[in-house]
Design a protein around this motif. Structure first.
Motif, PDB file in Angstrom:
ATOM      1  N   ARG A 295      21.785 -88.189 -56.489  1.00 54.97           N
ATOM      2  CA  ARG A 295      20.986 -87.989 -55.333  1.00 54.97           C
ATOM      3  C   ARG A 295      21.646 -87.759 -53.895  1.00 54.97           C
ATOM      4  N   THR A 296      22.419 -88.726 -53.660  1.00 55.56           N
ATOM      5  CA  THR A 296      22.905 -88.409 -52.161  1.00 55.56           C
ATOM      6  C   THR A 296      24.582 -88.346 -52.103  1.00 55.56           C
ATOM      7  N   GLY A 297      25.214 -88.230 -53.379  1.00 56.67           N
ATOM      8  CA  GLY A 297      26.657 -87.977 -53.151  1.00 56.67           C
ATOM      9  C   GLY A 297      27.526 -89.160 -52.890  1.00 56.67           C
ATOM     10  N   LYS A 298      26.751 -90.093 -52.568  1.00 53.04           N
ATOM     11  CA  LYS A 298      27.671 -91.467 -52.265  1.00 53.04           C
ATOM     12  C   LYS A 298      27.539 -92.703 -53.327  1.00 53.04           C
ATOM     13  N   CYS A 299      27.567 -93.788 -53.201  1.00 49.41           N
ATOM     14  CA  CYS A 299      27.792 -94.662 -54.119  1.00 49.41           C
ATOM     15  C   CYS A 299      28.954 -94.723 -55.011  1.00 49.41           C
ATOM     16  N   GLY A 300      28.773 -94.417 -56.380  1.00 45.28           N
ATOM     17  CA  GLY A 300      29.991 -94.036 -57.283  1.00 45.28           C
ATOM     18  C   GLY A 300      30.681 -95.523 -57.630  1.00 45.28           C
ATOM     19  N   ILE A 301      29.691 -96.618 -57.614  1.00 44.16           N
ATOM     20  CA  ILE A 301      30.153 -97.754 -57.878  1.00 44.16           C
ATOM     21  C   ILE A 301      30.491 -98.118 -59.417  1.00 44.16           C
ATOM     22  N   CYS A 302      29.834 -97.517 -60.184  1.00 38.74           N
ATOM     23  CA  CYS A 302      30.198 -97.642 -61.696  1.00 38.74           C
ATOM     24  C   CYS A 302      31.515 -97.126 -61.995  1.00 38.74           C
ATOM     25  N   ALA A 303      31.805 -95.763 -61.464  1.00 41.58           N
ATOM     26  CA  ALA A 303      32.975 -95.416 -61.844  1.00 41.58           C
ATOM     27  C   ALA A 303      34.343 -96.053 -61.165  1.00 41.58           C
ATOM     28  N   LYS A 304      34.115 -96.771 -59.842  1.00 38.78           N
ATOM     29  CA  LYS A 304      35.015 -97.650 -59.538  1.00 38.78           C
ATOM     30  C   LYS A 304      35.187 -98.806 -60.193  1.00 38.78           C
ATOM     31  N   ASN A 305      34.144 -99.451 -60.854  1.00 38.06           N
ATOM     32  CA  ASN A 305      34.400-100.602 -61.605  1.00 38.06           C
ATOM     33  C   ASN A 305      34.893-100.347 -63.032  1.00 38.06           C
ATOM     34  N   CYS A 306      34.635 -99.069 -63.596  1.00 40.74           N
ATOM     35  CA  CYS A 306      34.953 -98.816 -64.818  1.00 40.74           C
ATOM     36  C   CYS A 306      36.589 -98.971 -64.959  1.00 40.74           C
TER      37      CYS A 306
END
Lengths: 664, 171
Positions: A295-306
């Motif tokens: 939705r916003t292009g930010k976050c990406g927490i899941c990718a960082k934690n994988c």
């Protein structure tokens, strides 16, 4: 000119009593092309068959007319005789002088001339017969199952165990279907997941089964034995082959407000999710509408934690093309939309739930961890009302269905007993029209609910459910046996909503040219004798997509569909009916009329170079695929230029029959 | 109605024409006439229905001659015109009930096609009673026989059909 042999059968006295068979044979001798004619007591007996075979050889016959019973009875028999004697089996015609002559006419005075007329007609037709060859088509030894519920799972396992490759296409991220949402199953009260999940694991581990979850069938072409199917693998944004299923992404995901479809919207889930803990494959999916990154292009927490970098926000839908010999449709059901049933206050109160929602509430893995609670204030209800036949057996076709949903009586008894087992102080009232319990140990089960558990069954319908200021629900109903109005102050109301086929079936039915009934259930090829086959060859059905049924019936039907598929895949070649349409390239002008009337999609067009009066020309010409054509002849009548003809029932043959019938 | 009017009325003209044709029928007086009726039956429902009529010994007149076609949708209007040209007095077309077609949609085409053809034939002087489409399923042996009896009776009451007959075809 043909050399025709005419064989007149007495059928004991069945024909001979009302038809002078010798006179028919005698009359045949003067017919054009007839070189031999005789009569015999039983043509279908071994001696009769030998008589025909010997005569074919002795007189060098090129065509045979048998005057006997209906072609529906012995046409196949006599064709085999011809085949064995070295004559093309399609050079045999039957004159039906039993069912349509001797049995409906009283004496020889009427019967004999009619039999002679029928014989002449058959001779006239056979004069124009041409030898036809049965075609062959190959069989791709792979089956496609559409739908990964218990119906699809069982069908796939049975086919795979027989040694054939099977692919399952499932729309949602996991196989399991409706059965995975259930708590316990009637009438034995086994835990649904305990019996289902081992099967799901077996599917995942089976060497012959390929799973395409989160995928949909995009297009289907081809025909029995040789279907070509395009499957859309929707982007999961998680690589299936890399993901280890650790679940860390789901615990870290900050977007936790997406509606949980698996729990029927009773609670929420994260944006990256698996529908349930035992999901197969155990690989999450990103819901792009809820995901903050999308939705916003930010976050990406899941990718960082994988830890294994399985997450790929750039993944795209992928179309794969695969060939199949057979297709099984097992797309299952959903409950009907309850919004139009305003009188039950389903839209007004969260404490009015559908039966499937209650199933999730009772399930230990559900939104309330299996504790019976009102969804509004999480209080345990004391008075519960179950309303049966909500939308089933309903005359109003704008909101309900005319049929009985079959499973509701039983699951209501089950749910009532499960609640009584855990919360003996809860009072349960069931409003019903009829309690229908046909099935092994079903009625005993229902009686246990009434007699041992004291569930209060009230014959009658509910007129209105009114939410009260104190949070309770006032149920106004009628007790038809006591002939009085009943009012119950309930804490929770459960609606046994009608089942209906998944709405996707309409699109699928169009792709596969399947016929569906008024309620969107698939029609079988024959309701009694071919209950798991569709009218389209090579397509089979399993489960509620065909009509309401419970789990054991679905599993039994899945086995039946599987054996039909195995029977088909076991063949190396399929024989095709030679009585198919054929276009005459000199007459065809490629107008597409025949293609439009063909119900089987058997006609395609090709550019062909033709020589017409010595002139070379390229024309668009209709081509019939003999493996698809069923020989109905619709195209041959629709063709404006008379280019289409039907082998075995050609225009000239039928015209010759008309002429001969009227020629006496 | 004056005598002249009577003589020139369409019915009278038709009557005279009919008589003129009938005069050509060699050696056949009015009393001996039996109608010629063609029944096209689809293989899957109506032909099986006719077989069932036989199994049940449900009789119908011998002038009904059945021609087997794979589907009622296989019947080309030309076959029906040919039948009348060859001297048929009535043509009946039997197929599966709408919705039950073995080939899914064949009988829907039949229904629409024959509605048009029969009105055209009516316009040409082949009365509507001489042409009929009837749905007979494989289980309706009794209906098949009843329909055929009724149709034959109707044709008898209408008498000989000569409107489209080509007397060169007569034999």
């Amino acid at each position: 000119m043909q050399r025709i042999g005419v064989f007149v059968c007495h059928c004991g006295s069945n024909i001979a009593a009302t038809v002078d068979v010798a006179a028919v044979a005698e009359a045949a001798k003067s017919q054009p092309g007839v070189v031999f004619a005789t009569d015999y007591t039983y043509m279908c007996s071994e001696n009769g068959q030998n008589l025909i075979a010997d005569s074919i050889k002795e007189y060098g016959l090129t065509a045979v007319v048998v005057c006997s019973c209906s072609p529906r009875m012995h046409e196949a028999t006599f064709r085999k005789v011809a085949d064995k004697a070295g004559l093309n089996p399609y050079m045999v015609e039957i004159a039906n002088i039993r069912e349509q002559c001797s049995w409906v006419h009283k004496d020889t005075e009427i019967g004999t001339p009619k039999a002679i007329s029928l014989m002449k007609t058959a001779v006239a037709k056979v004069n124009l017969n041409t030898p036809l060859q049965e075609g062959e088509s190959k069989v791709t030894k792979r089956a496609l199952i559409i739908g990964g519920g218990i119906a699809g799972i069982q069908t796939a396992l049975d086919i795979a165990d027989a040694g054939y490759k099977v692919d399952i296409v499932e729309k949602t991220p996991s196989i399991g279907g409706r059965m995975s949402q259930l708590d316990k199953t009637f009438p034995t009260l086994d835990c649904s997941s305990c019996i289902l999940t081992p099967k799901m694991t077996e599917v995942a581990q089976h060497e012959n089964i390929t799973l395409y979850t989160y995928s949909e069938v995009e297009s289907v072409s081809g025909y029995v034995g040789d279907f070509t199917v395009e499957i859309r693998r929707k982007a999961r944004y998680v690589h299936e082959d890399i993901c280890t299923g650790c679940g860390l992404c789901m615990t870290k995901c900050p977007s936790k407000k997406a509606k949980n479809e698996f729990n029927r919207g009773l609670n929420t889930r994260t944006a990256i999710y698996t529908p349930f803990a035992q999901a197969i494959p155990n690989v999450p999916v990103i819901d792009t509408e809820a995901c903050i990154h999308f939705r916003t292009g930010k976050c990406g927490i899941c990718a960082k934690n994988c830890a294994v970098q399985a997450i790929d926000y750039e993944q795209k839908d992928e179309i794969i093309t695969e060939k199949y010999g057979a297709i099984v449709v097992a797309t299952g059901f959903d409950l009907i939309d309850l919004k139009p049933f305003g009188e039950y206050a389903y839209n007004l109160s969260p404490d009015v739930v559908s039966s499937l929602e209650l199933e999730r509430i009772l399930n230990a893995a559900g939104p309330t961890s299996g504790h019976l609670q009102r969804m509004s204030d999480h209080r345990q209800p004391k008075e519960m009302v179950f309303i049966q036949c909500v939308g089933s057996r309903c005359e109003d076709d704008r909101r309900g269905k005319p049929y009985c949903s079959k499973i509701c009586c039983m699951y209501t008894a089950k749910q009532a007993m499960l609640i009584k087992d855990h919360y003996p102080d809860v009072n349960i009232h069931v409003f019903y029209i009829d309690v229908r319990t046909p099935g092994k140990a079903f009625d005993e089960f229902y009686r246990r609910a009434v007699e041992d558990y004291g569930v209060d069954y009230i014959k009658g319908q509910v007129g209105k459910v009114t939410p009260q200021a104190d949070g309770t629900l006032l149920v106004h109903g009628v007790d038809m046996l006591d002939q009085k109005v009943v009012e119950i102050n309930a804490d929770m109301v459960v609606l046994a909503a009608a089942v209906e086929p998944n709405p996707d079936i309409r699109k699928l039915a169009t792709m596969l040219t399947l016929s569906i009934d008024n309620n969107n259930f698939l029609n079988e090829a024959h309701p009694k004798l071919r209950p798991v086959e569709a009218a389209t060859a090579g397509v089979f059905m399993s489960g509620v997509v065909q009509g309401p049924r419970d789990i054991p019936e679905t599993v039994a039907q899945a086995g039946a569909a599987a054996i039909k598929v195995v029977g088909l895949l076991a063949k190396d070649k399929l024989k095709t009916n030679p009585c198919v349409a054929q276009s005459d390239e000199l007459y065809c002008n490629g107008c597409s009329v025949c293609q439009n009337v063909c119900p089987y999609g058997a006609i395609s067009y090709t550019e062909k170079e033709v020589r017409d009066h010595g002139v070379r020309d390229t024309r668009r010409i209709a081509q019939v695929n003999p493996a698809l054509c069923k020989g109905c002849g619709a195209c041959s009548v629709a063709c404006p230029s008379g280019a289409m003809n039907l082998k075995g029932f050609s225009n000239r043959q039928i015209m010759a029959e008309v002429d001969t019938v009227l020629c006496q | 109605m004056s005598v002249t009017e009577k003589m020139t009325s369409p019915e009278a003209v038709l009557e005279r024409e009919n008589l003129a044709y009938l005069g050509d029928a060699k050696g056949k007086s009015e009393g001996e006439w039996t109608p010629k009726i063609v029944a096209f039956c689809c293989n899957w429902c109506s032909y099986a229905g006719a077989d069932l009529a036989g199994n049940n010994r449900a009789s119908y007149p011998a002038e009904i001659k059945i021609i087997r076609v794979p589907c009622s949708g296989r019947v080309n209007p030309l076959f029906i015109l040919r039948a009348f040209q060859k001297g048929a007095d009535g043509v009946i077309l039997c197929g599966c009930h709408p919705g039950d077609c073995h080939y899914m949609t064949g009988n829907y085409y039949t229904r629409r096609r024959m509605a048009l053809l029969f009105s055209m034939l009516d316009y040409l002087g082949v009365e509507k009673g001489r042409t009929r489409v009837e749905w007979v399923s494989a289980s309706e042996g009794a209906k098949f026989a009843a329909t055929m009896n009724e149709f034959a009776e109707k044709i008898r009451s209408l008498g000989r059909n000569v409107r489209l007959e080509d007397i060169r075809c007569r034999n």
